[in-house]
Design a protein around this motif. Structure first.
Motif, PDB file in Angstrom:
ATOM      1  N   LYS A   1      -3.477 -42.621  60.905  1.00  0.00           N
ATOM      2  CA  LYS A   1      -3.662 -41.903  62.169  1.00  0.00           C
ATOM      3  C   LYS A   1      -3.641 -42.873  63.353  1.00  0.00           C
ATOM      4  N   GLU A   2      -4.295 -44.007  63.162  1.00  0.00           N
ATOM      5  CA  GLU A   2      -4.350 -45.019  64.229  1.00  0.00           C
ATOM      6  C   GLU A   2      -2.961 -45.559  64.549  1.00  0.00           C
ATOM      7  N   ILE A   3      -2.169 -45.862  63.506  1.00  0.00           N
ATOM      8  CA  ILE A   3      -0.827 -46.424  63.717  1.00  0.00           C
ATOM      9  C   ILE A   3       0.063 -45.433  64.453  1.00  0.00           C
ATOM     10  N   ILE A   4       0.038 -44.176  64.014  1.00  0.00           N
ATOM     11  CA  ILE A   4       0.876 -43.161  64.653  1.00  0.00           C
ATOM     12  C   ILE A   4       0.443 -42.939  66.093  1.00  0.00           C
ATOM     13  N   ALA A   5      -0.871 -42.869  66.333  1.00  0.00           N
ATOM     14  CA  ALA A   5      -1.381 -42.643  67.687  1.00  0.00           C
ATOM     15  C   ALA A   5      -1.061 -43.803  68.631  1.00  0.00           C
ATOM     16  N   SER A   6      -0.902 -45.000  68.082  1.00  0.00           N
ATOM     17  CA  SER A   6      -0.619 -46.176  68.912  1.00  0.00           C
ATOM     18  C   SER A   6       0.758 -46.119  69.549  1.00  0.00           C
ATOM     19  N   GLY A   7       1.660 -45.311  68.974  1.00  0.00           N
ATOM     20  CA  GLY A   7       3.019 -45.213  69.492  1.00  0.00           C
ATOM     21  C   GLY A   7       3.946 -46.311  69.010  1.00  0.00           C
ATOM     22  N   ASN A   8       3.474 -47.151  68.079  1.00  0.00           N
ATOM     23  CA  ASN A   8       4.282 -48.274  67.608  1.00  0.00           C
ATOM     24  C   ASN A   8       5.580 -47.843  66.933  1.00  0.00           C
ATOM     25  N   ILE A   9       5.590 -46.667  66.311  1.00  0.00           N
ATOM     26  CA  ILE A   9       6.829 -46.229  65.664  1.00  0.00           C
ATOM     27  C   ILE A   9       7.505 -45.107  66.454  1.00  0.00           C
ATOM     28  N   GLY A  10       6.988 -44.822  67.637  1.00  0.00           N
ATOM     29  CA  GLY A  10       7.571 -43.776  68.471  1.00  0.00           C
ATOM     30  C   GLY A  10       7.224 -42.389  67.951  1.00  0.00           C
TER      31      GLY A  10
END
Length: 376
Positions: A148-157
Motif C-alpha cells: 500500500k505504501e509503495i503504490i501510494a508513493s507514486g513510484n510506479i505511477g
C-alpha cells in the motif's frame, strides 16, 4: 480504549496441535496484559482434559475444560467481560450459542460455509450487541502495509494492471490428489473449505486492501484430480480410502477493478513441488514501473501466513526488520492487539467477512453461469 483488566477468554476447538495451537493460542497467551485464557472446549472429554493441562501450564493457572455442546462454555460465568472464541469447521453449530450468550467472539475464516451463513452470523451479532474479530489476519501483515505504501508513493505511477499465479502443491495434503485424513472435510464443497473459499478467499481480502474492489469478474475453472487418496496423519502413508473431489482445483478470475485497472488471477492445486515450479508470483504494473511479489515457500500464496519477497523495478525491498517475528505470528498478534484496543478498521470483523464472501459468491456465480458478473 483497552480494558482495565485482561479480557477473559473461552476458546472453542483448542487442541494441542494444528493452526489454533501453533498460532492463535500462542499469540493470544503472549499478550498477558490484554487476554487471559480461562476456559476451553473440544469435541471430547478426553481431548479437553489434555488440552486444559497443556494450556494451564502455559498461562500459569487452571483452565476449565468443556466438551461437546458449546452452550456449556458459552454460558460459563467466569468470562467477564463477556468474551468468547469460536474456531472450528462446524462454525454455525459452535458459534451460535456463543453469540446468543452475548459474548464477543473470534471466528476463523471463512467464518460461515457460504455468504448466507456468514450474513446470519453478522445479523445475530448485531442483534445481540457483540463485537467480532475474524481470522483474516493478513490485513495486519507487513507485506500488505508495504505494498500500500509503495503504490501510494507514486513510484510506479498509476496502476494499470495486475496478475497473480499461485500454486498450492500436493505435498500440503489439503486437496487432491493427496489429503491427510484430518483434512478430508475439504473435499466436500458444501463444507465451505474449498480452494476458492480458503486460500483464494484470504488473498482476495489482502488484494482488496491493496488494489481496491472489483467492478466485475469473469471466472473459469476445471477439475483434474477427481479422486482424493486419504493419507494417515501419523504414518503419512495411504490409508486405502479414496473420496471423490467435488470442487475445482484450477480457478482463473479476470476482471476490472473499480479503479479501472485490469486483473488476471490464476490459482491451481495438486502439482508436485518440482524444482523451478513457481508457488507464488504477483505483479503490479503501473505507468512508471512495476512491483513483483514472490515466494517459493510451500504455502507461499498464503500471504496471511508467510512474508514474500518484494521487488520494485527489479530491486529487492527489505520490509521485515531482521530479528523480528514475521508471518502468521506477527499478523495474528497485531490483530489481537487492535481488537483489545478497539481500533475499528484495524482488525477484520464479521461484516468484513460478509463483504469478502460477496466477492466469492460473485466468482461462484460467474463459474456457474459462464458470464461476467458485475458488482454495485
Amino acid at each position: 480504549m483497552p480494558p482495565s483488566k485482561p479480557i477473559r477468554v473461552g476458546f472453542i476447538g483448542l487442541s494441542t496441535s494444528g493452526w489454533a495451537a501453533d498460532a492463535l493460542a500462542p499469540s493470544l497467551i503472549s499478550l498477558k496484559n490484554d487476554y487471559d485464557l480461562v476456559a476451553l472446549s473440544t469435541s471430547s472429554e478426553a481431548s479437553a482434559a489434555v488440552s486444559a493441562a497443556k494450556y494451564s501450564a502455559d498461562v500459569g493457572h487452571p483452565i476449565t475444560a468443556y466438551s461437546g455442546d458449546t452452550s456449556k462454555i458459552a454460558n460459563d460465568p467466569q468470562h467477564r467481560p463477556r468474551r468468547g472464541l469460536g474456531q472450528d469447521p462446524m462454525h454455525k453449530q459452535l458459534l451460535t450459542p456463543v453469540i446468543e450468550a452475548k459474548k464477543d467472539f473470534f471466528i476463523e475464516w471463512p467464518a460461515g460455509r457460504n455468504l448466507q451463513e456468514t450474513q446470519e452470523f453478522a445479523e445475530l451479532a448485531r442483534k445481540n450487541g457483540v463485537r467480532s474479530i475474524v481470522g483474516l489476519q493478513g490485513r495486519s501483515s507487513r507485506v500488505v502495509a508495504k505494498l500500500k505504501e509503495i503504490i501510494a508513493s507514486g513510484n510506479i505511477g498509476a496502476v494499470r494492471s495486475t496478475s497473480i499465479i499461485a500454486t498450492l502443491p500436493q505435498e500440503g495434503e489439503f486437496w487432491p490428489p493427496l489429503v491427510h485424513e484430518g483434512m478430508a472435510y475439504t473435499i466436500v464443497e458444501s463444507n465451505g473449505a474449498t480452494l476458492l473459499s480458503i486460500p483464494i478467499g484470504h488473498i482476495l481480502d489482502n488484494f482488496a486492501q491493496i488494489m481496491g474492489d472489483f467492478a466485475s469478474v469473469n471466472a473459469t475453472s476445471t477439475l483434474f484430480h477427481k479422486t482424493a487418496t486419504i493419507i494417515d496423519v501419523k504414518t503419512r502413508q495411504p490409508t486405502g480410502k479414496t473420496l471423490p473431489m467435488t470442487h475445482p482445483d484450477h480457478i482463473s478470475v479476470s476482471g476490472v477493478l473499480k479503479s479501472g485497472a485490469f486483473a488476471s488471477l490464476f490459482w491451481r492445486s495438486g502439482y508436485k513441488m518440482t524444482p523451478g515450479r513457481r508457488r507464488f508470483l504477483w505483479e503490479i504494473d503501473g505507468d512508471e514501473g512495476s512491483i513483483r511479489v514472490e515466494s517459493d515457500h510451500m504455502l507461499g500464496p498464503m500471504m496471511s501466513m508467510f512474508d514474500p519477497a518484494i521487488y520494485v523495478n527489479g530491486e529487492k525491498v527489505e520490509y521485515v526488520e531482521e530479528g523480528t517475528v514475521g508471518g502468521s505470528m506477527h499478523n495474528v498478534t497485531e490483530a489481537w492487539k487492535a481488537f483489545v484496543s478497539g481500533e475499528e478498521g484495524k482488525y477484520p470483523t464479521i461484516d468484513d467477512a460478509v463483504k469478502n464472501h460477496k466477492l466469492l459468491a460473485g466468482i461462484r456465480k460467474s463459474l456457474d453461469e459462464g458470464r461476467v458478473v458485475r458488482f454495485e
